[in-house]
Write a protein that holds these residues in place. Structure first.
Motif, PDB file in Angstrom:
ATOM      1  N   LEU A  84       7.109  31.246  53.828  1.00  0.00           N
ATOM      2  CA  LEU A  84       6.777  30.129  54.091  1.00  0.00           C
ATOM      3  C   LEU A  84       8.306  29.172  53.960  1.00  0.00           C
ATOM      4  O   LEU A  84       8.181  28.910  54.981  1.00  0.00           O
ATOM      5  N   HIS A  85       8.440  29.592  52.737  1.00  0.00           N
ATOM      6  CA  HIS A  85       9.882  28.796  53.120  1.00  0.00           C
ATOM      7  C   HIS A  85      11.278  29.042  53.974  1.00  0.00           C
ATOM      8  O   HIS A  85      12.162  27.954  53.795  1.00  0.00           O
ATOM      9  N   ALA A  86      11.078  30.158  54.823  1.00  0.00           N
ATOM     10  CA  ALA A  86      12.181  30.816  55.470  1.00  0.00           C
ATOM     11  C   ALA A  86      12.208  29.530  57.356  1.00  0.00           C
ATOM     12  O   ALA A  86      13.098  29.714  57.334  1.00  0.00           O
ATOM     13  N   GLY A  87      11.199  29.520  57.211  1.00  0.00           N
ATOM     14  CA  GLY A  87      10.627  28.519  58.215  1.00  0.00           C
ATOM     15  C   GLY A  87      11.184  26.898  57.854  1.00  0.00           C
ATOM     16  O   GLY A  87      11.074  26.251  58.362  1.00  0.00           O
ATOM     17  N   ASP A  88      11.660  26.261  56.834  1.00  0.00           N
ATOM     18  CA  ASP A  88      11.504  25.091  56.517  1.00  0.00           C
ATOM     19  C   ASP A  88      12.736  23.802  57.509  1.00  0.00           C
ATOM     20  O   ASP A  88      14.286  25.145  57.739  1.00  0.00           O
ATOM     21  N   PRO A  89      12.396  22.771  58.529  1.00  0.00           N
ATOM     22  CA  PRO A  89      12.913  22.265  58.928  1.00  0.00           C
ATOM     23  C   PRO A  89      13.956  21.907  58.150  1.00  0.00           C
ATOM     24  O   PRO A  89      14.445  21.828  57.126  1.00  0.00           O
ATOM     25  N   VAL A  90      15.189  21.737  59.160  1.00  0.00           N
ATOM     26  CA  VAL A  90      16.066  19.859  58.792  1.00  0.00           C
ATOM     27  C   VAL A  90      16.300  19.139  58.241  1.00  0.00           C
ATOM     28  O   VAL A  90      15.995  18.775  56.930  1.00  0.00           O
ATOM     29  N   GLN A  91      15.392  18.671  59.348  1.00  0.00           N
ATOM     30  CA  GLN A  91      14.953  17.401  59.262  1.00  0.00           C
ATOM     31  C   GLN A  91      13.354  17.281  57.782  1.00  0.00           C
ATOM     32  O   GLN A  91      12.591  18.270  58.064  1.00  0.00           O
ATOM     33  N   LYS A  92      13.122  16.670  57.330  1.00  0.00           N
ATOM     34  CA  LYS A  92      12.243  16.200  56.525  1.00  0.00           C
ATOM     35  C   LYS A  92      11.338  14.685  56.547  1.00  0.00           C
ATOM     36  O   LYS A  92      12.392  13.997  57.171  1.00  0.00           O
ATOM     37  N   PRO A  93      10.167  14.942  56.760  1.00  0.00           N
ATOM     38  CA  PRO A  93       9.051  15.968  56.322  1.00  0.00           C
ATOM     39  C   PRO A  93       9.334  17.238  56.945  1.00  0.00           C
ATOM     40  O   PRO A  93       8.131  17.524  56.961  1.00  0.00           O
TER      41      PRO A  93
ATOM     42  N   GLY B 216      17.190  27.362  71.595  1.00  0.00           N
ATOM     43  CA  GLY B 216      17.965  27.694  71.291  1.00  0.00           C
ATOM     44  C   GLY B 216      19.600  28.244  71.225  1.00  0.00           C
ATOM     45  O   GLY B 216      20.250  28.203  70.330  1.00  0.00           O
ATOM     46  N   ALA B 217      19.703  28.145  72.603  1.00  0.00           N
ATOM     47  CA  ALA B 217      20.977  28.498  73.424  1.00  0.00           C
ATOM     48  C   ALA B 217      21.966  27.083  73.263  1.00  0.00           C
ATOM     49  O   ALA B 217      23.091  27.337  72.806  1.00  0.00           O
ATOM     50  N   MET B 218      21.792  26.198  73.991  1.00  0.00           N
ATOM     51  CA  MET B 218      21.541  25.147  73.782  1.00  0.00           C
ATOM     52  C   MET B 218      22.001  24.723  72.209  1.00  0.00           C
ATOM     53  O   MET B 218      23.636  23.886  72.202  1.00  0.00           O
ATOM     54  N   ALA B 219      21.452  25.270  71.457  1.00  0.00           N
ATOM     55  CA  ALA B 219      21.352  23.991  70.679  1.00  0.00           C
ATOM     56  C   ALA B 219      22.764  24.364  69.887  1.00  0.00           C
ATOM     57  O   ALA B 219      23.578  24.561  69.740  1.00  0.00           O
ATOM     58  N   ALA B 220      23.367  25.903  70.551  1.00  0.00           N
ATOM     59  CA  ALA B 220      24.572  27.063  69.432  1.00  0.00           C
ATOM     60  C   ALA B 220      25.996  26.407  71.121  1.00  0.00           C
ATOM     61  O   ALA B 220      27.207  26.634  70.302  1.00  0.00           O
ATOM     62  N   ARG B 221      25.701  25.131  72.092  1.00  0.00           N
ATOM     63  CA  ARG B 221      26.601  25.257  72.715  1.00  0.00           C
ATOM     64  C   ARG B 221      27.010  23.698  72.933  1.00  0.00           C
ATOM     65  O   ARG B 221      27.711  23.436  73.037  1.00  0.00           O
ATOM     66  N   THR B 222      25.998  23.056  71.928  1.00  0.00           N
ATOM     67  CA  THR B 222      26.420  21.284  72.299  1.00  0.00           C
ATOM     68  C   THR B 222      26.312  21.039  70.414  1.00  0.00           C
ATOM     69  O   THR B 222      26.161  22.344  69.724  1.00  0.00           O
TER      70      THR B 222
ATOM     71  N   ALA C   6      10.845  24.822  63.876  1.00  0.00           N
ATOM     72  CA  ALA C   6      12.059  24.694  62.684  1.00  0.00           C
ATOM     73  C   ALA C   6      13.443  25.956  62.800  1.00  0.00           C
ATOM     74  O   ALA C   6      13.837  25.448  62.715  1.00  0.00           O
ATOM     75  N   THR C   7      13.423  26.754  63.508  1.00  0.00           N
ATOM     76  CA  THR C   7      13.926  27.894  63.084  1.00  0.00           C
ATOM     77  C   THR C   7      14.983  26.967  64.624  1.00  0.00           C
ATOM     78  O   THR C   7      16.726  26.821  64.842  1.00  0.00           O
ATOM     79  N   LEU C   8      14.702  26.131  65.577  1.00  0.00           N
ATOM     80  CA  LEU C   8      15.483  25.308  66.686  1.00  0.00           C
ATOM     81  C   LEU C   8      16.041  24.670  65.851  1.00  0.00           C
ATOM     82  O   LEU C   8      17.040  24.100  65.748  1.00  0.00           O
ATOM     83  N   ASP C   9      15.307  23.802  64.960  1.00  0.00           N
ATOM     84  CA  ASP C   9      15.949  22.615  63.991  1.00  0.00           C
ATOM     85  C   ASP C   9      16.855  23.404  63.201  1.00  0.00           C
ATOM     86  O   ASP C   9      18.001  22.473  62.760  1.00  0.00           O
ATOM     87  N   GLN C  10      16.983  24.416  62.660  1.00  0.00           N
ATOM     88  CA  GLN C  10      18.621  25.299  61.552  1.00  0.00           C
ATOM     89  C   GLN C  10      18.883  25.357  62.567  1.00  0.00           C
ATOM     90  O   GLN C  10      20.503  25.113  62.066  1.00  0.00           O
ATOM     91  N   LEU C  11      18.679  25.741  63.474  1.00  0.00           N
ATOM     92  CA  LEU C  11      19.638  26.233  64.555  1.00  0.00           C
ATOM     93  C   LEU C  11      21.193  25.204  64.977  1.00  0.00           C
ATOM     94  O   LEU C  11      22.097  25.289  65.508  1.00  0.00           O
ATOM     95  N   SER C  12      20.104  23.511  65.476  1.00  0.00           N
ATOM     96  CA  SER C  12      21.185  22.785  65.734  1.00  0.00           C
ATOM     97  C   SER C  12      21.320  21.540  64.812  1.00  0.00           C
ATOM     98  O   SER C  12      21.645  20.963  64.789  1.00  0.00           O
ATOM     99  N   GLY C  13      21.339  21.851  63.809  1.00  0.00           N
ATOM    100  CA  GLY C  13      21.518  21.238  62.219  1.00  0.00           C
ATOM    101  C   GLY C  13      20.737  20.179  62.175  1.00  0.00           C
ATOM    102  O   GLY C  13      21.127  19.057  62.240  1.00  0.00           O
ATOM    103  N   GLY C  14      19.073  20.360  62.581  1.00  0.00           N
ATOM    104  CA  GLY C  14      18.494  18.716  62.575  1.00  0.00           C
ATOM    105  C   GLY C  14      18.101  18.185  63.725  1.00  0.00           C
ATOM    106  O   GLY C  14      18.005  16.897  63.195  1.00  0.00           O
TER     107      GLY C  14
END
Length: 266
Positions: free
Chosen positions: A147-156, A46-52, A77-85
């Motif tokens: 359930l939907h609070a954890g939706d990833p950016v990438q689908k499916p 998660g920290a890497m996602a914020a710095r890259t 899924a949280t990492l996917d949201q923080l990193s933009g997929g």
């Protein structure tokens, strides 16, 4: 072919700066070890996602039978949201002999939980309100907001790479349900070994016959190893690894930073 780097360990700040260096130097992915104890892989990612902003981020690999798959699904899924997929989840049975924590080490049992865990995470990411497998289940009917609070950016869902043993049928059938393969070779009565480019050609052909085109992920150490035969065989990702540097302090830090700064193989 894309090129990733598996960080061999170290402090959280050290690995965070190495991830930033990897992106600046043109690498396509950064992966961190997730063991029984040590730094928390998902907090670090998660920290890497914020710095890259570009590099793919993931574990190498998550021992899913020793985790709560719904928690892993939430973390990925949280990492996917923080990193933009940009998240990737690599899973396997878990390596034994790395410390005694009371986990179930029976291989058949772990394989059953691994299969169920993969299906359960897929169901959560698809927004399915319930799931019932042979070993795992959940019921979130009436709790769709959760359930939907954890939706990833990438689908499916977040791409799942799985460790698979060629040419073992059960292990390879698991690969057909995933997005990537981390292959090793083992005949029924033979020793485990790393795959060769010839093995990769056979694997790619076997998968193609079944309509599957997952990422084929191989590893080694450049510039010592030549990646061209792997690319020609059909591998789609090369992971630079320095497993022997998992301890080593300043010398490890120097070698890893120098290799990252030099950039991926051309």
């Amino acid at each position: 072919m894309k090129f990733g780097f598996v960080l061999p360990g170290g402090g959280a700040h050290e690995q965070l700066e190495q991830a930033v260096l990897a992106e600046e130097s043109g690498w396509d992915g950064v992966f961190v070890w997730e063991g029984q104890f040590g730094f928390d892989a998902w907090a670090l990612l998660g920290a890497m996602a914020a710095r890259t902003s570009r590099v793919r981020l993931g574990t190498m690999l998550t021992p899913l039978p020793w985790r709560r798959p719904w928690k892993v699904a939430s973390s990925a899924a949280t990492l996917d949201q923080l990193s933009g997929g940009r998240a990737i989840l690599a899973v396997g049975l878990g390596a034994t002999g790395l410390g005694e924590f009371g986990e179930d080490e029976d291989r058949v049992s772990r394989a059953e939980v691994l299969d169920d865990g993969i299906d359960l995470m897929r169901a959560l990411w698809r927004g399915e309100p319930s799931f019932a497998g042979p070993r795992l289940r959940y019921d979130l009917a009436g709790h769709e907001d959760m359930l939907h609070a954890g939706d990833p950016v990438q689908k499916p869902g977040v791409p799942i790479w799985v460790a698979g043993v060629w040419p073992r049928p059960k292990s390879m059938r698991r690969v057909l349900r995933c997005d990537g393969l981390l292959p090793v070779y083992k005949e029924r009565d033979g020793p485990m070994r790393m795959v060769t480019p010839a093995d990769v050609r056979e694997i790619v052909a076997w998968l193609a016959e079944r309509g599957a085109r997952p990422e084929i992920v191989v590893e080694g150490e450049t510039p010592r190893d030549d990646v061209q035969p792997w690319a020609e065989a059909g591998a789609t990702w090369w992971l630079d690894t320095r497993w022997e540097l998992s301890s080593g302090g300043d010398e490890r830090r120097r070698q890893v930073s120098e290799r990252l700064a030099a950039g991926p193989p051309s």
